[in-house]
Each structure stands twice: as C-alpha cells, then as structure tokens.
Design a protein around this motif. Structure first.
Motif, PDB file in Angstrom:
ATOM      1  N   SER A   1       5.723  26.992  43.632  1.00 29.84           N
ATOM      2  CA  SER A   1       5.619  27.464  42.254  1.00 29.84           C
ATOM      3  C   SER A   1       4.290  28.190  42.046  1.00 29.84           C
ATOM      4  CB  SER A   1       5.738  26.271  41.305  1.00 29.84           C
ATOM      5  OG  SER A   1       5.403  26.645  40.010  1.00 29.84           O
ATOM      6  N   ALA A   2       3.204  27.633  42.595  1.00 26.21           N
ATOM      7  CA  ALA A   2       1.881  28.271  42.479  1.00 26.21           C
ATOM      8  C   ALA A   2       1.884  29.630  43.188  1.00 26.21           C
ATOM      9  CB  ALA A   2       0.801  27.371  43.065  1.00 26.21           C
ATOM     10  N   ILE A   3       2.578  29.712  44.322  1.00 24.62           N
ATOM     11  CA  ILE A   3       2.674  30.970  45.072  1.00 24.62           C
ATOM     12  C   ILE A   3       3.443  32.002  44.245  1.00 24.62           C
ATOM     13  CG2 ILE A   3       3.719  32.059  47.108  1.00 24.62           C
ATOM     14  CD1 ILE A   3       3.072  29.366  48.600  1.00 24.62           C
TER      15      ILE A   3
ATOM     16  N   SER B   1       1.655  37.543  38.940  1.00 20.33           N
ATOM     17  CA  SER B   1       0.537  37.556  37.993  1.00 20.33           C
ATOM     18  C   SER B   1      -0.106  38.926  37.787  1.00 20.33           C
ATOM     19  CB  SER B   1      -0.539  36.555  38.425  1.00 20.33           C
ATOM     20  OG  SER B   1      -1.151  37.007  39.608  1.00 20.33           O
ATOM     21  N   GLY B   2       0.108  39.874  38.670  1.00 23.31           N
ATOM     22  CA  GLY B   2      -0.550  41.178  38.501  1.00 23.31           C
ATOM     23  C   GLY B   2       0.237  42.094  37.581  1.00 23.31           C
ATOM     24  N   LYS B   3      -0.052  43.365  37.679  1.00 24.59           N
ATOM     25  CA  LYS B   3       0.675  44.349  36.878  1.00 24.59           C
ATOM     26  C   LYS B   3       2.120  44.465  37.360  1.00 24.59           C
ATOM     27  CE  LYS B   3      -2.959  47.665  35.470  1.00 24.59           C
ATOM     28  NZ  LYS B   3      -3.711  46.760  34.697  1.00 24.59           N
ATOM     29  N   SER B   4       2.316  44.294  38.686  1.00 23.77           N
ATOM     30  CA  SER B   4       3.674  44.334  39.231  1.00 23.77           C
ATOM     31  C   SER B   4       3.854  43.189  40.227  1.00 23.77           C
ATOM     32  CB  SER B   4       3.926  45.681  39.927  1.00 23.77           C
ATOM     33  OG  SER B   4       3.025  45.853  40.986  1.00 23.77           O
TER      34      SER B   4
END
Length: 154
Positions: free
Chosen positions: A32-34, A40-43
């Motif tokens: 889940s963290a991965i 998390s970024g723009k894409s």
C-alpha cells in the motif's frame, strides 16, 4: 525479470494462503505504501527496485521507532509485534553493514577529506558526500552521521 514489487506481491499471496497473519498484514501495508508512492506525483508511475527498497526501508524504520515507543510506554506486546514486522521487512533489504564495516568506510572517507584539507566538524558534509553512495540502503542515515561525527571528533 522479477521486480522487488512483484516478489512482495507473490509473497503476500503465499502468506494469505498459509494464513500467516503477521506476514500478510505487513506485506499489505508495505505494498500500500509503494502504491501511494507511485501515485503521489503529477502522474502515476512504476517505481524502480531501488525506489521500492527505499519505501521498504522507510517502513522498516517506522516499525523500529514504533517498537521503541511501545516498549518505552510499557506496551511490550505491541512492541514485539512492531519488531517482528520490522525484521520481516528487513528480509527484503540489502544486508546491513556491521559497525566495523561502517567504521572502515567512514574512516577512509575521513582520511580522504583530511587529504583534501577538510577537518573537524566542518568536514561533516564532505565526508557524508563520500560515504552515502557507498552505504546507500545498507546503513541508516543517523547511524552513518553518528559514526562520521565520532571519527571527525577523534
């Protein structure tokens, strides 16, 4: 070629089938963290094995810190669970350096920095720049910094 992420996923499926609750929940949280990191970024993007390793190392560190906090708070059962999760995650990380190995690497970097004219506490940055690529993923930053400080002071 099997990626680290797919190995985690395969191990999760095996843990579910084996009804291994500790391994199942730990691997679920890590995957889940991965995934969170990937989106998390723009894409959205696929993380490299090195990036996945950093996420695992971060998760393992969280477990160690939580275990310490629970132990200090007198909650031994929770501390033991966090410790067990941290050890389980450690199986997916490169072999950690021993104190002696770390000290040798740092000592060489300190000698190089002194040869370049950097000494004392001001040399900390120069030494860390030399040491970090050599110990990446195999020693925690705080441990590295403490060793560098100790050897620079001595």
């Amino acid at each position: 070629m099997t990626t680290l992420k797919s190995k985690l996923h395969d191990d999760l499926i095996a843990a579910i089938r084996a009804r291994d609750e500790l391994r199942t929940s730990t691997l679920r949280l890590t995957l889940s963290a991965i995934t969170t990191e990937e989106v998390s970024g723009k894409s959205a993007r696929e993380l490299s094995d090195d990036e996945v390793q950093k996420v695992i190392a971060r998760e393992a560190k969280k477990r160690r810190e939580a275990a310490e906090a629970f132990a200090n708070g007198g909650r031994a059962e929770q501390a033991e669970r966090e410790r067990a999760e941290g050890e389980l995650l450690g199986e997916y990380l490169p072999q950690q350096l021993t104190d002696d190995e770390l000290q040798q690497i740092v000592a060489r970097a300190v000698d190089e920095a002194k040869a370049d004219g950097a000494e004392g506490p001001r040399a900390m940055g120069a030494v860390m720049k030399k040491v970090n690529p050599q110990v990446a993923g195999r020693a925690e930053g705080g441990r590295v910094a403490a060793t560098v400080k100790r050897l620079l002071a001595g």
